[in-house]
Design a protein around this motif. Structure first.
Motif, PDB file in Angstrom:
ATOM      1  N   ALA A  63       5.941  57.910  59.113  1.00  0.00           N
ATOM      2  CA  ALA A  63       6.775  57.067  59.969  1.00  0.00           C
ATOM      3  C   ALA A  63       8.226  57.115  59.531  1.00  0.00           C
ATOM      4  N   TRP A  64       8.450  57.197  58.222  1.00  0.00           N
ATOM      5  CA  TRP A  64       9.799  57.165  57.680  1.00  0.00           C
ATOM      6  C   TRP A  64       9.990  58.355  56.723  1.00  0.00           C
ATOM      7  N   ALA A  73      14.609  52.061  60.704  1.00  0.00           N
ATOM      8  CA  ALA A  73      13.402  51.270  60.970  1.00  0.00           C
ATOM      9  C   ALA A  73      13.591  49.818  60.539  1.00  0.00           C
ATOM     10  N   LYS A  74      14.315  49.608  59.444  1.00  0.00           N
ATOM     11  CA  LYS A  74      14.527  48.233  58.969  1.00  0.00           C
ATOM     12  C   LYS A  74      15.279  47.403  60.006  1.00  0.00           C
ATOM     13  N   VAL A  75      16.290  47.998  60.626  1.00  0.00           N
ATOM     14  CA  VAL A  75      17.033  47.292  61.674  1.00  0.00           C
ATOM     15  C   VAL A  75      16.113  46.991  62.854  1.00  0.00           C
ATOM     16  N   THR A  76      15.295  47.975  63.235  1.00  0.00           N
ATOM     17  CA  THR A  76      14.371  47.784  64.353  1.00  0.00           C
ATOM     18  C   THR A  76      13.375  46.673  64.063  1.00  0.00           C
ATOM     19  N   TRP A  77      12.870  46.624  62.840  1.00  0.00           N
ATOM     20  CA  TRP A  77      11.892  45.597  62.493  1.00  0.00           C
ATOM     21  C   TRP A  77      12.515  44.206  62.463  1.00  0.00           C
ATOM     22  N   VAL A  78      13.751  44.095  61.993  1.00  0.00           N
ATOM     23  CA  VAL A  78      14.427  42.794  62.033  1.00  0.00           C
ATOM     24  C   VAL A  78      14.553  42.317  63.474  1.00  0.00           C
ATOM     25  N   LYS A  79      14.974  43.214  64.359  1.00  0.00           N
ATOM     26  CA  LYS A  79      15.095  42.850  65.772  1.00  0.00           C
ATOM     27  C   LYS A  79      13.744  42.435  66.345  1.00  0.00           C
ATOM     28  N   VAL A 108       1.516  53.285  58.964  1.00  0.00           N
ATOM     29  CA  VAL A 108       2.368  52.126  59.229  1.00  0.00           C
ATOM     30  C   VAL A 108       2.130  51.626  60.651  1.00  0.00           C
ATOM     31  N   PRO A 109       1.923  50.338  60.843  1.00  0.00           N
ATOM     32  CA  PRO A 109       1.752  49.819  62.199  1.00  0.00           C
ATOM     33  C   PRO A 109       3.085  49.791  62.947  1.00  0.00           C
ATOM     34  N   ALA A 110       3.003  49.740  64.254  1.00  0.00           N
ATOM     35  CA  ALA A 110       4.210  49.545  65.056  1.00  0.00           C
ATOM     36  C   ALA A 110       4.784  48.167  64.754  1.00  0.00           C
ATOM     37  N   PRO A 111       6.099  48.010  64.841  1.00  0.00           N
ATOM     38  CA  PRO A 111       6.684  46.697  64.537  1.00  0.00           C
ATOM     39  C   PRO A 111       6.118  45.581  65.400  1.00  0.00           C
ATOM     40  N   TRP A 117       0.600  40.258  64.037  1.00  0.00           N
ATOM     41  CA  TRP A 117      -0.150  39.816  62.860  1.00  0.00           C
ATOM     42  C   TRP A 117       0.507  38.634  62.169  1.00  0.00           C
ATOM     43  N   CYS A 118       1.800  38.450  62.379  1.00  0.00           N
ATOM     44  CA  CYS A 118       2.521  37.339  61.753  1.00  0.00           C
ATOM     45  C   CYS A 118       2.242  36.005  62.431  1.00  0.00           C
ATOM     46  N   SER A 119       1.629  36.025  63.604  1.00  0.00           N
ATOM     47  CA  SER A 119       1.355  34.789  64.330  1.00  0.00           C
ATOM     48  C   SER A 119       0.097  34.145  63.779  1.00  0.00           C
TER      49      SER A 119
END
Length: 265
Positions: A63-64, A73-79, A108-111, A117-119
């Motif tokens: 993925a990276w 990817a870090k910027v995308t995940w924050v968004k 790696v899962p998609a963001p 999963w965070c819910s």
């Protein structure tokens, strides 16, 4: 701009602070508008997240493959987390990481999947089924058990209080179950959303702590009657039921008001 600064400042000041949903401005604008100090706080959080992901998913390089892809990817995940309504960047991200570690995959899962999963789920909050919660509520609602009752979860307690302990003990099982199942579902949703549990499900009768005890007792009787009507499926709107019940108690209320007024006169 103020909303961005307030949210970011809470990240820096409060540590595990709850981050409110941010419909405006857009996530990209939020990221771009962060100050140097705020960006450092967010970077610390996202770097920890990515370290955990790389430790748990050995195929992360697919993925990276390079630093440029990783930084992007870090910027995308924050968004994705902002847009996905992640409010607690500590507790919810840890919840997502537990799910990630439990999933049997090297990749790696998609963001968006990680945000899902965070819910919180009922299971992750330690909630029991509605049926088991109802059994517990009915046991604890018994007058001989109330003072020493032990509740397995605040959601069960607040659902029982919302229905009314007397309602649980006095209504037939099918009717009290209908009310409890509704309240338990409401309290479960509130818990999953991080909302306060103590706010009652409205039935159209207010509560005023400044009212005399006799008047409060009357309104509690009205609340009880409304819940009985609801459980029995009586085809009246809440306002119609309220007016009908108030009319029924009008003579008593007039006598009560006269007594209270005379006592203060």
């Amino acid at each position: 701009m103020n909303s961005v600064q307030n949210v970011s400042a809470r990240i820096v000041r409060a540590g595990p602070a709850a981050i409110p949903s941010l419909p405006v401005p857009a996530a990209a604008d939020i990221v771009a508008a962060l100050s140097a100090t705020e960006k450092a706080a967010v970077e610390e959080l996202i770097n920890r997240l990515f370290r955990e992901i790389r430790n748990a998913r050995p195929a992360w390089r697919q993925a990276w493959p390079n630093k440029e892809a990783l930084d992007s990817a870090k910027v995308t995940w924050v968004k994705a987390m902002i847009e996905g309504g992640v409010r607690d960047w500590y507790a919810q991200v840890e919840l997502g990481l537990r799910r990630l570690r439990a999933e049997p995959s090297d990749f790696v899962p998609a963001p968006g999947k990680f945000v899902e999963w965070c819910s919180p789920t009922p299971e992750s909050l330690g909630l029991q089924t509605a049926e088991r919660a109802y059994d517990e509520a009915c046991r604890n609602a018994h007058p001989s058990c109330r003072s020493s009752a032990t509740w397995s979860h605040p959601v069960t307690y607040h659902a029982a209080i919302d229905v009314g302990l007397d309602v649980l003990t006095q209504l037939p099982g099918a009717e009290s179950w209908k009310l409890f199942a509704r309240s338990y579902a409401v309290m479960t949703r509130r818990a999953m959303a991080g909302q306060a549990l103590g706010m009652a499900t409205p039935l159209g009768i207010g509560h005023d702590s400044q009212k005399p005890e006799a008047m409060l007792a009357e309104e509690q009787s009205l609340q009880f009657a409304l819940r009985v009507r609801e459980a029995q499926g009586i085809p009246q709107s809440g306002e119609e039921a309220r007016q009908a019940l108030l009319a029924k108690f009008a003579p008593h209320r007039a006598r009560l008001n006269k007594t209270v007024g005379g006592a203060h006169g």
